[in-house]
Each structure stands twice: as structure tokens, then as C-alpha cells.
Design a protein around this motif. Structure first.
Motif, PDB file in Angstrom:
ATOM      1  N   ALA A  93      40.822  50.971  43.564  1.00 23.55           N
ATOM      2  CA  ALA A  93      40.627  49.538  43.809  1.00 23.55           C
ATOM      3  C   ALA A  93      39.336  49.286  44.570  1.00 23.55           C
ATOM      4  CB  ALA A  93      41.823  48.973  44.580  1.00 23.55           C
ATOM      5  N   ASP A  94      39.049  50.133  45.554  1.00 30.78           N
ATOM      6  CA  ASP A  94      37.796  49.984  46.294  1.00 30.78           C
ATOM      7  C   ASP A  94      36.591  50.282  45.413  1.00 30.78           C
ATOM      8  OD1 ASP A  94      38.819  49.068  48.621  1.00 30.78           O
ATOM      9  OD2 ASP A  94      38.357  50.828  49.828  1.00 30.78           O
ATOM     10  N   ASN A 144      41.232  42.122  47.938  1.00 28.71           N
ATOM     11  CA  ASN A 144      39.763  42.062  47.925  1.00 28.71           C
ATOM     12  C   ASN A 144      39.214  42.442  46.552  1.00 28.71           C
ATOM     13  OD1 ASN A 144      39.755  41.324  50.587  1.00 28.71           O
ATOM     14  ND2 ASN A 144      39.006  43.269  51.368  1.00 28.71           N
ATOM     15  N   ALA A 145      39.800  43.466  45.940  1.00 28.76           N
ATOM     16  CA  ALA A 145      39.336  43.899  44.621  1.00 28.76           C
ATOM     17  C   ALA A 145      39.549  42.800  43.586  1.00 28.76           C
ATOM     18  CB  ALA A 145      40.064  45.179  44.204  1.00 28.76           C
ATOM     19  N   LEU A 146      40.700  42.140  43.635  1.00 28.77           N
ATOM     20  CA  LEU A 146      40.972  41.055  42.689  1.00 28.77           C
ATOM     21  C   LEU A 146      40.028  39.877  42.910  1.00 28.77           C
ATOM     22  CD1 LEU A 146      44.885  41.029  42.554  1.00 28.77           C
ATOM     23  CD2 LEU A 146      43.315  41.575  40.685  1.00 28.77           C
ATOM     24  N   LEU A 151      35.314  36.845  40.794  1.00 31.62           N
ATOM     25  CA  LEU A 151      33.947  36.335  40.947  1.00 31.62           C
ATOM     26  C   LEU A 151      32.985  37.042  39.992  1.00 31.62           C
ATOM     27  CD1 LEU A 151      33.720  36.007  44.843  1.00 31.62           C
ATOM     28  CD2 LEU A 151      33.916  34.159  43.169  1.00 31.62           C
ATOM     29  N   MET A 152      33.221  38.326  39.732  1.00 29.21           N
ATOM     30  CA  MET A 152      32.351  39.048  38.808  1.00 29.21           C
ATOM     31  C   MET A 152      32.467  38.478  37.391  1.00 29.21           C
ATOM     32  SD  MET A 152      32.548  42.992  37.459  1.00 29.21           S
ATOM     33  CE  MET A 152      33.876  42.558  36.338  1.00 29.21           C
ATOM     34  N   PHE A 164      42.471  35.027  34.871  1.00 26.05           N
ATOM     35  CA  PHE A 164      43.624  35.925  34.991  1.00 26.05           C
ATOM     36  C   PHE A 164      43.607  36.670  36.323  1.00 26.05           C
ATOM     37  CE2 PHE A 164      45.752  40.050  34.156  1.00 26.05           C
ATOM     38  CZ  PHE A 164      47.034  39.556  33.890  1.00 26.05           C
ATOM     39  N   CYS A 165      42.437  37.158  36.729  1.00 20.60           N
ATOM     40  CA  CYS A 165      42.322  37.837  38.029  1.00 20.60           C
ATOM     41  C   CYS A 165      42.649  36.875  39.169  1.00 20.60           C
ATOM     42  CB  CYS A 165      40.922  38.402  38.208  1.00 20.60           C
ATOM     43  SG  CYS A 165      40.554  39.833  37.163  1.00 20.60           S
ATOM     44  N   LEU A 166      42.206  35.634  39.033  1.00 18.09           N
ATOM     45  CA  LEU A 166      42.504  34.633  40.049  1.00 18.09           C
ATOM     46  C   LEU A 166      43.996  34.352  40.112  1.00 18.09           C
ATOM     47  CD1 LEU A 166      41.290  32.678  42.129  1.00 18.09           C
ATOM     48  CD2 LEU A 166      41.038  30.992  40.293  1.00 18.09           C
TER      49      LEU A 166
END
Length: 408
Positions: A93-94, A144-146, A151-152, A164-166
Motif C-alpha cells: 500500500a505504501d 492514505n494510499a486510497l 487523486l492520481m 471508485f477509489c474515492l
């Protein structure tokens, strides 16, 4: 060595070093640290919930388990419930978060690669505020990863992936509502730096309607999935509701716990409303003032979350501090960067020391630790104010009509 070669060497080395650290005794010393894990992100609480779930007991019935049912189902079906698998997931994840930060930087610069890529990755992977919660297996690292993934994808214009990530992030943390507006608006604008040449919002607001509808659909689907996993809706007050009602007053680096420890029950609902609304009031001003640069607005709202969140860990301001590397154009406009850095260093030394004096040595009291968290809040607030000031001041330039930075 070329810039790309530096990144290709530095990135796997930093990730491998993190994975090696997980095999030492260091994580065991950190797993119960109140600065690194909150009741909502603690791995030991997650383990307890998994144990109860496997026994057929509803983990949300006891008022201790506050993780999302999606994490519960993931660890009981997809990923083996072992500490090695957990460390592997958290390290991955990091790595994904650092890669996302690099990708955001490239999108902002409109380049396929740059000489700063390895610096951007190192700013995240070497940040102790991010590293230590990962070693403690705090689920704030997954959040944090999500956030960075959302944003990416938004910076790349990939709407469905970003939304979907949001939606996943909202399932894990209700406080992430703050990032909904800037992320969706970023999909309608460019991620490139517009701070030096601000202009009105360049897209039609009605284009937001299908994006909001898609977010609602994803959120509804994930909520239904969570209800199926948990066997009902009892998980909602124990996950989303906890951020609003604050039932667990375990000490943490935030500002809420001590205030409500001393609060009379008669006034508690009113101040819970005030503290919750206080978080929301930042969304509109930030998005309106920085409508020309939605990535910067999202960055500032992440700073707000890291300062005023109900159950923060040091990972929350850690994400904000790591994201500074995306905006090198604001560095010359910081007013007191040394003071802000020293405040963070001061708080980083005081918090673990005062926490140990209070709960382990018995030579202090709660006021010791809360005083150190106030210093930490001042440091986070100072960093946030510095960035707001720099983001506004850059549009004027170092000198304009006889007005210079040195005269301020």
C-alpha cells in the motif's frame, strides 16, 4: 546516472528496506502506540473483529470494532490472516501510495518522467510520520494510499477509477467526505499548476452531475456489500457513526479526545455538532478560492483533516507533509518554514515522552500528553497556514508595484 535510473534504483530499495524492517522486532514495539493507531485504525482491533467474525459473532455488537466490513471480508476471504501477509499488504500500500504521488507529480508537470521522481517517492517512503504507522499496521496507511490513488486517477482524467477509489475511501473513513468535492472537480480541470495565474473555473458545473451519480452508485453498491458482510446495518454507527459521536476517548494526537473527556454530558451533543461542522466549513472556501488549481485545494483539505480529524494518527498529517513535494513553486513564499519545522520536531519528541510519563511511569497526567498534542496541532496548523499563504501570495509574485516579500 540518469533521472530515470535513479528512480528505478531508489524506489525498489526504499520499498525493500521497509519490508525488511517488518521482519524485525520493531513493529511489535509499535503496534499499541496511541500515536500510530487509533480505535478506528488499530490492527489489534481488526484482529479481534476477524476472530469474532470467524466464530459467527457479530463484531460490531460489542462497541470495540470500528473497521469497515470491507476490510473484515478481505482478511477473511482473500488475504490469509497472518502478520506476514498483513505486513506485505501494508508495504504494498505504501509502495502504491508513493507511486501514485510520483504519477501525480508527472501529471502536474505534463512529463512522462522527471529528475525529481525519486525525490517525490522518497518524500513519502522516508517520512517517519508515514513509515511508523505502516510498521504498526495502522489502517490509516491504507486510507492514505486510497486518497493518493483517487487523486492520481483524477489527475490523469480517469473518472471511473478515481471515483471508485474515492468510494472505497469513504467506506473506510467518513471524514474523507472533505476530499469528495476537490477530487470530482479535479476531473473537470487540469492538474497542472495554475497558482501563479489564477483564473475562474474553466468547466461547466453541470458536468459534475454524472460524476456525482457514479459516486452515489459506487457508494450504494459498497454499502450494500458491507451490509451483506456484516449481516445488517449495525456496522454503520460503529464505523461512520463513531467519527460523529466519539464514543471511544482513547488518547490520540488529535484535539477531540481530551476536550470531550472534560465535557459535561449535557453539552456533549452540541459540541459534537460544532466539531463535526467545523470540518465541513473548509470545503467551500478552499474549493472556491483555489478553483483554478483543484489539486492544491485537495492538498489543503488533506491538511485540514490531519489537523482536525476526530481520530487522527500521525499518518494523517504525514500525508499532508509528504504532498508538499508536489508544489515546489510555493517554497519561496513560505514565511516561517524553520519555525514550523521546529514545531514539528518539538512535538515529535514531546508526544511519545509525555505519553510514556503519563501511562507507563505514572509521573505525569493527561495534561502532559494533551499539551504535547496541542503543540502538534499548532505545528500542523502552522504548516497549513503557510501553504494557504504561499498559494495566495504566489499570484502576486515576489515583487509587484514596489511591494516585496521583505517588506511584509
Amino acid at each position: 546516472m540518469s533521472a530515470l535510473a535513479k528512480f528505478r534504483v531508489a524506489f525498489p530499495l526504499l520499498v525493500s528496506a521497509r519490508l525488511i524492517l517488518t521482519q524485525t522486532s520493531f513493529p511489535d514495539a509499535l503496534k499499541h502506540d496511541a500515536l500510530l493507531s487509533s480505535p478506528l485504525t488499530s490492527y489489534s482491533h481488526l484482529q479481534e473483529g476477524i476472530y469474532l467474525y470467524n466464530l459467527g459473532v457479530n463484531p460490531y455488537s460489542g462497541g470495540v470494532f470500528h473497521h469497515s466490513p470491507l476490510l473484515l471480508s478481505f482478511f477473511t476471504t482473500v488475504l490469509p490472516n497472518s502478520r506476514w501477509a498483513a505486513h506485505l499488504l501494508w508495504t504494498a500500500a505504501d509502495a502504491v501510495a508513493a507511486w501514485s504521488l510520483v504519477s501525480i507529480w508527472r501529471s502536474r508537470q505534463k512529463v512522462p518522467e522527471s529528475s525529481r521522481d525519486w525525490i517525490v517517492a522518497a518524500a513519502y517512503l522516508l517520512n517517519p510520520y508515514v513509515l511508523l504507522p505502516t510498521l504498526a499496521l495502522s489502517s490509516s496507511s491504507l486510507e492514505n494510499a486510497l486518497a493518493l490513488l483517487a487523486l492520481m486517477f483524477a489527475s490523469r482524467g480517469k473518472a471511473s477509477a478515481a471515483i471508485f477509489c474515492l468510494a472505497l475511501l469513504l467506506q473506510m473513513s467518513l471524514s474523507s467526505l472533505l476530499l469528495m468535492a476537490p477530487t470530482l472537480l479535479l476531473l473537470l480541470t487540469s492538474p497542472t499548476s495554475q497558482l501563479a495565474s489564477p483564473r475562474p473555473f474553466q468547466s461547466e458545473i453541470r458536468k459534475l452531475v454524472p460524476l456525482v451519480a457514479e459516486l452515489a452508485a459506487y457508494t450504494a453498491s459498497l454499502t450494500l456489500t458491507s451490509a451483506v458482510v456484516a449481516g445488517g446495518c449495525t456496522w454503520m454507527p460503529q464505523t461512520w457513526g463513531v467519527s460523529l459521536t466519539l464514543p471511544d476517548l482513547t488518547p490520540n494526537p488529535g484535539l477531540w479526545w481530551y476536550f470531550f473527556t472534560e465535557m459535561f454530558d449535557h453539552f456533549r451533543p452540541f459540541f459534537l455538532m460544532v466539531f463535526s461542522v467545523h470540518l465541513l466549513i473548509y470545503i467551500a472556501p478552499m474549493c472556491i478560492k483555489f478553483q483554478h488549481d483543484m489539486l492544491y485545494a485537495a492538498f489543503l483539505l488533506i491538511g485540514v483533516l490531519g489537523t482536525f480529524k476526530a481520530y487522527p494518527t500521525i499518518s494523517d498529517p504525514g500525508l499532508f507533509l509528504s504532498m508538499h513535494v508536489l508544489f515546489p513553486e510555493i517554497y519561496p513564499y513560505f514565511r516561517h518554514p524553520i519555525v514550523t519545522a521546529l514545531l514539528h520536531l518539538h512535538a515529535a519528541l514531546l508526544m511519545p515522552m509525555f505519553h510514556h510519563l503519563w501511562l507507563y511511569q505514572g509521573t505525569g497526567n493527561a495534561n502532559f500528553f494533551y499539551a504535547s498534542t496541542l503543540v502538534f496541532a499548532c505545528a500542523n496548523g502552522a504548516a497549513l497556514i503557510e501553504c494557504v499563504w504561499a498559494g495566495l501570495r504566489i499570484a502576486i509574485g515576489p515583487e509587484k508595484e514596489g511591494f516585496s516579500v521583505s517588506q511584509e
